[in-house]
Write an enzyme that holds these catalytic residues in place. Structure first.
Site, PDB file in Angstrom:
ATOM      1  N   LYS A 153       1.858  -3.290   8.936  1.00 51.89           N
ATOM      2  CA  LYS A 153       3.003  -2.374   8.972  1.00 51.89           C
ATOM      3  C   LYS A 153       4.226  -3.170   9.418  1.00 51.89           C
ATOM      4  O   LYS A 153       4.288  -3.671  10.537  1.00 51.89           O
ATOM      5  CB  LYS A 153       2.732  -1.215   9.932  1.00 51.89           C
ATOM      6  CG  LYS A 153       3.885  -0.223  10.036  1.00 51.89           C
ATOM      7  CD  LYS A 153       3.680   0.774  11.151  1.00 51.89           C
ATOM      8  CE  LYS A 153       2.623   1.798  10.794  1.00 51.89           C
ATOM      9  NZ  LYS A 153       2.570   2.902  11.799  1.00 51.89           N
ATOM     10  N   GLY A 160       6.732   4.167   4.620  1.00 55.70           N
ATOM     11  CA  GLY A 160       7.163   5.317   5.398  1.00 55.70           C
ATOM     12  C   GLY A 160       8.542   5.080   5.953  1.00 55.70           C
ATOM     13  O   GLY A 160       9.238   4.134   5.562  1.00 55.70           O
ATOM     14  N   GLY A 161       8.967   5.943   6.890  1.00 65.89           N
ATOM     15  CA  GLY A 161      10.291   5.811   7.465  1.00 65.89           C
ATOM     16  C   GLY A 161      10.457   4.533   8.256  1.00 65.89           C
ATOM     17  O   GLY A 161      11.571   4.032   8.421  1.00 65.89           O
ATOM     18  N   PHE A 162       9.357   3.995   8.769  1.00 71.51           N
ATOM     19  CA  PHE A 162       9.412   2.750   9.535  1.00 71.51           C
ATOM     20  C   PHE A 162       9.547   1.536   8.631  1.00 71.51           C
ATOM     21  O   PHE A 162      10.012   0.475   9.041  1.00 71.51           O
ATOM     22  CB  PHE A 162       8.141   2.594  10.361  1.00 71.51           C
ATOM     23  CG  PHE A 162       6.900   2.730   9.517  1.00 71.51           C
ATOM     24  CD1 PHE A 162       6.270   3.956   9.397  1.00 71.51           C
ATOM     25  CD2 PHE A 162       6.391   1.656   8.805  1.00 71.51           C
ATOM     26  CE1 PHE A 162       5.149   4.094   8.590  1.00 71.51           C
ATOM     27  CE2 PHE A 162       5.281   1.789   8.003  1.00 71.51           C
ATOM     28  CZ  PHE A 162       4.650   3.024   7.891  1.00 71.51           C
ATOM     29  N   GLY A 163       9.095   1.633   7.373  1.00 67.61           N
ATOM     30  CA  GLY A 163       9.089   0.496   6.477  1.00 67.61           C
ATOM     31  C   GLY A 163       7.794   0.425   5.691  1.00 67.61           C
ATOM     32  O   GLY A 163       6.984   1.348   5.714  1.00 67.61           O
ATOM     33  N   VAL A 211       3.980  -0.878   4.143  1.00 70.69           N
ATOM     34  CA  VAL A 211       2.649  -1.264   4.634  1.00 70.69           C
ATOM     35  C   VAL A 211       1.991  -2.107   3.560  1.00 70.69           C
ATOM     36  O   VAL A 211       2.003  -1.738   2.373  1.00 70.69           O
ATOM     37  CB  VAL A 211       1.773  -0.031   4.963  1.00 70.69           C
ATOM     38  CG1 VAL A 211       0.399  -0.469   5.435  1.00 70.69           C
ATOM     39  CG2 VAL A 211       2.445   0.830   6.011  1.00 70.69           C
ATOM     40  N   LEU A 239       0.818  -1.216   0.000  1.00 77.03           N
ATOM     41  CA  LEU A 239       0.000   0.000   0.000  1.00 77.03           C
ATOM     42  C   LEU A 239       0.851   1.265   0.000  1.00 77.03           C
ATOM     43  O   LEU A 239       0.405   2.306  -0.465  1.00 77.03           O
ATOM     44  CB  LEU A 239      -0.922   0.006   1.227  1.00 77.03           C
ATOM     45  CG  LEU A 239      -1.950  -1.117   1.317  1.00 77.03           C
ATOM     46  CD1 LEU A 239      -2.701  -1.042   2.640  1.00 77.03           C
ATOM     47  CD2 LEU A 239      -2.934  -1.044   0.152  1.00 77.03           C
ATOM     48  N   GLY A 240       2.043   1.196   0.561  1.00 78.04           N
ATOM     49  CA  GLY A 240       2.888   2.378   0.646  1.00 78.04           C
ATOM     50  C   GLY A 240       4.065   2.098   1.548  1.00 78.04           C
ATOM     51  O   GLY A 240       4.279   0.970   2.008  1.00 78.04           O
ATOM     52  N   ASP A 292       1.979  14.566  14.865  1.00 77.93           N
ATOM     53  CA  ASP A 292       2.210  14.405  13.423  1.00 77.93           C
ATOM     54  C   ASP A 292       0.882  14.297  12.678  1.00 77.93           C
ATOM     55  O   ASP A 292       0.724  13.483  11.774  1.00 77.93           O
ATOM     56  CB  ASP A 292       3.062  13.170  13.151  1.00 77.93           C
ATOM     57  CG  ASP A 292       3.688  13.201  11.749  1.00 77.93           C
ATOM     58  OD1 ASP A 292       3.813  14.304  11.183  1.00 77.93           O
ATOM     59  OD2 ASP A 292       4.038  12.137  11.223  1.00 77.93           O
TER      60      ASP A 292
END
Length: 851
Positions: free
Chosen positions: A561, A542-545, A547, A539-540, A658
């Site tokens: 996630k 982010g900085g965490f990794g 999804v 799906l996308g 955030d």
């Protein structure tokens, strides 16, 4: 030869001067018709002659509505793309001649001449030396040599109500100023509806059809509005007034910004609409309309203690009331209804012994009679105030206490869940609540309570035996995949093998909470659900990794996630999110279903949001997924409710830090869910703010005290909400917006606000906003949220009250923070010291550029 050239030059020079003089004379008189002059109807080749107001605002001439052969003299806007008629001179006599003239007769009448027919527009002879001038207000005035106004079109309105016009009556002359609808959209002759005031019922405006009252505005509140038109209150465009003296009573209005083009019309359906021209969308924008439910409204005026049902479209007596006369069973607009049982206080029973009670009525409009507004901060006190007053018939509480004394008139029932519906409490005798229906209701309540109790006892029994079986199997070392493993988010310990989530040196906190356990998924089940983390299910990131979208064996869709192994970024945030979100339960917060800790993996499993994130709808490349105004309102209110829960009603006070469009997820019904709590901070006791030198967040959403000084509080989230609110209204990114001064969206919104053009901030896809006043109100709230000083920003409790209660008086905002900071080169950049994708962003205070 030389003398001929001189003569020719002299002739040309004289002709030029004459031409210039003639052009100036015609131009100077282009907004005036003098006695003996005329303007003519156009023919096949020759266009109609017109006169234009001095500032080119309005134009007067002949027109044929809808391309018909009927010809009228009218006034319309000069520079509006579609001809918009605001006044018609001969609406009761359409002319079809081929040679028509508008002129002033020698007797001083303003007339239309059609061969032998002379149609008088002005109603009396005004004498000699009379001229007709079209003003920039849209008013056509007849004046004498002394410029005294002898007659004006504003005294004879048609269906349009322009600023400066009157709706009312003269006590001195008996003159009535009223609006009368067109017959249909292409026929300006007299229609069925009229808006007027009644000398017998002053301070109120009525919509009538013949002698039948269809709607009433409610009485004037003494300041700026009629009580049944809430949109008139607290607006920033129109200055409404009710003028009353010994000579006349009338309603009028003016514009705070004279450059705005606005008008009110009584349309062919009987609806009054206040509309304004928006250059940005090249269209007329609806500000408010009454009656709102036109086409499905009650076309009758309901008498005392009766209401009009939105389902039956007839008047019905309120509960506890009966028709005052038997012959009015089907027509309650006359005598209305009377009480079936008198109140205790009417029977001389002391107030302190009264058994009178209140019936709650939802989805209603407020009565069309004056209410007394009392500044009481508690609904219970409002109830007691009405109970202690025998003359009080009903009350409502919406932040202020509204009291209605005497007869209740013209109540309307709205459809269920209509945003315009109100709750009213009607005073009745206690015996009205002791009905067979009430007994049945009570019986059903008892049966329901017993059934729920039995189910809860059964569930408790099942859980007891399941836990006993699980303990026995755990003692014998027989735990299998059939059993649900749980993870303690406070201690980081699983109930299966004692594994601690995180590195050996991490400290997850102390103590254990029975309600802080999360289901622990196996890595095999997560891998199977996501088709081995296939790229098709991604799906996308982010900085965490990344999804992923997944589907469990029971058919439930999930979002997975997965913490990236290639970077340490996100470990602390993932742990933080697990500890926080597992303890939060609110319909506007995303729900954490469990986690996976096997094989060195650190994975969180969430409920799946089929409509993904809000930013895709607001800032997407196409308009296919554009959001309607009602959906945006629901999203705004949901986000506000979610933040209010975090700040005030959750176990611990939580600051998100955030909040942005990409962190608002949308379920299948477009309900918002706040997500990504990796940067959130939790406070205990009376704590409300903290300081840090490790600043995290997203550029454009951080307030100045945090971005420049590291101080964060609940007001930090309020600032982010204000930015997000402006983005939802405008459909533009705060840090991705550029105008001629390269300002952020905050600066652009402030410039429009201070210049009275806030409606231009509206997303162009929102042409059909039903209430521009609500949009202006939301812009006001947003600007209050993004003020530079944190102490001047409202709390989320204040924001929710402002959004839901239209009677709440909004203060004027001060200039927003960063409103004069120029946009950065890359408006989409995250504030990060790393070169990675960053949903989690961080920066030290030293790198921030001050205002």
């Amino acid at each position: 030869m030389s003398s001929r050239r001189v003569s020719l030059f002299a002739c040309l020079l004289i002709f030029s001067f004459f031409y210039i003089w003639l052009f100036d004379a015609v131009g100077a008189a282009s907004h005036t018709i003098s006695q003996g002059q005329n303007i003519s109807q156009g023919q096949m080749i020759t266009p109609s002659e017109t006169i234009t107001s001095e500032g080119n605002m309005f134009e007067l001439g002949f027109f044929n509505p809808g391309g018909s052969t009927n010809c009228y003299v009218g006034i319309w806007y000069k520079h509006v793309s579609e001809q918009t008629i605001v006044w018609v001179a001969n609406r009761d006599l359409p002319l079809t001649g081929s040679s028509l003239f508008l002129t002033i007769s020698k007797e001083g009448f303003l007339v239309i001449i059609d061969d032998r027919i002379t149609y008088r527009i002005s109603d009396n002879s005004l004498g000699q030396n009379v001229s007709a001038t079209l003003l920039d207000s849209g008013n056509l005035v007849l004046r004498n040599d002394n410029f005294d106004i002898l007659w004006e079109s504003f005294d004879n309105p048609s269906h349009t109500f322009l600023p400066g016009m009157k709706v009312g009556y003269s006590r001195k002359t008996g003159k009535v100023w009223s609006l009368k609808s067109w017959k249909d959209a292409q026929d300006p002759s007299l229609g069925s509806f009229e808006i007027k005031m009644d000398p017998k019922q002053p301070n109120e405006v009525f919509l009538v059809r013949g002698s039948e009252i269809l709607w009433r505005s409610g009485v004037w509140n003494g300041k700026s509005a009629f009580v049944s038109i809430p949109e008139m209150r607290l607006n920033y465009i129109f200055n409404y007034s009710l003028i009353e003296d010994e000579n006349e009573t009338y309603f009028t209005y003016s514009l705070y910004d004279s450059s705005v083009l606005s008008r009110a019309i009584l349309d062919v359906s009987g609806q009054v609409k206040q509309i304004s021209w928006l250059e940005s969308t090249v269209s007329w924008n609806l500000f408010w309309a009454q009656p709102r439910d036109i086409g499905q409204r009650c076309d009758i005026f309901c008498g005392k203690f009766s209401f009009c049902s939105s389902y039956k479209l007839t008047c019905q007596c309120l509960h506890g009331f009966v028709p005052s006369k038997q012959q009015l069973q089907q027509d309650l607009s006359g005598g209305g209804c009377v009480r079936r049982t008198t109140l205790d206080c009417e029977n001389s029973i002391p107030v302190n012994k009264s058994q009178d009670r209140f019936l709650r009525m939802d989805d209603m409009t407020y009565p069309a009679v004056a209410s007394r507004v009392v500044k009481i901060q508690d609904a219970k006190d409002c109830r007691l105030l009405c109970l202690d007053n025998c003359n009080c018939s009903a009350y409502a509480y919406n932040g202020s206490c509204l009291i209605w004394n005497g007869d209740i008139l013209n109540l309307r029932q709205r459809p269920k869940k209509d945003p315009d519906g109100r709750t009213i409490y009607l005073k009745l005798a206690a015996s009205e609540f002791q009905s067979p229906e009430g007994s049945k209701t009570f019986l059903w309540v008892i049966v329901t309570v017993v059934a729920i109790t039995v189910l809860l006892l059964s569930a408790s029994c099942v859980m007891y035996h399941w836990r006993k079986r699980l303990r026995m199997r755990e003692t014998r070392g027989l735990i299998t995949s059939e059993d649900i493993l749980l993870f303690d988010v406070d201690t980081g310990i699983t109930n299966g093998n004692g594994e601690i989530f995180g590195s050996e040196n991490s400290n997850w906190g102390t103590g254990r909470r029975k309600d802080a356990w999360l289901p622990l998924f196996s890595f095999a089940s997560v891998s199977l659900a996501t088709d081995n983390f296939s790229i098709e299910n991604k799906l996308g990131e982010g900085g965490f990794g990344p999804v992923y979208k997944g589907k469990l064996l029971n058919g439930q869709q999930i979002a997975v996630k997965r913490l990236s192994r290639r970077s340490r970024q996100g470990l602390e945030e993932l742990r933080n999110e697990t500890m926080l979100i597992a303890k939060l339960q609110h319909r506007n917060l995303v729900r954490l279903l469990g986690c996976c800790l096997e094989q060195g993996e650190k994975i969180l499993i969430y409920e799946y949001m089929p409509n993904k994130s809000l930013d895709l709808f607001l800032f997407g490349a196409t308009t296919e997924n554009s959001l309607g105004w009602a959906t945006r309102v629901r999203i705004i209110e949901g986000i506000a409710q979610g933040l209010l829960y975090l700040h005030q009603y959750s176990r611990m006070r939580i600051i998100h830090r955030d909040l942005k469009a990409s962190n608002v997820l949308l379920d299948g019904n477009m309900n918002p869910k706040i997500s990504d709590f990796g940067l959130a901070r939790m406070f205990g006791g009376d704590e409300s703010q903290a300081n840090t030198n490790h600043i995290v967040g997203t550029y454009g959403y951080m307030p100045p005290e945090y971005a420049l000084g590291g101080l964060f509080s609940i007001k930090s989230d309020v600032f982010s909400f204000g930015v997000l609110l402006l983005e939802i209204i405008s459909g533009r990114k705060n840090t991705g917006f550029y105008n001629s001064n390269s300002l952020h969206l905050l600066g652009h919104a402030w410039d429009l606000w201070t210049s009275g053009k806030s409606l231009e901030l509206m997303d162009p896809s929102l042409r059909d906003v039903s209430s521009a006043n609500q949009l202006l109100r939301y812009i006001n709230i947003a600007l209050l949220c993004v003020q530079e000083s944190a102490t001047e920003r409202p709390t989320m409790s204040d924001v929710v009250s402002m959004l839901s209660n239209e009677l709440t008086v909004l203060p004027s905002p001060k200039q927003p923070a960063f409103s004069n900071v120029r946009s950065v080169g890359n408006p989409n950049a995250c504030l990060s010291s790393r070169g990675e994708n960053c949903s989690v962003n961080e920066v030290t205070a030293s790198v921030m550029e001050p205002r």
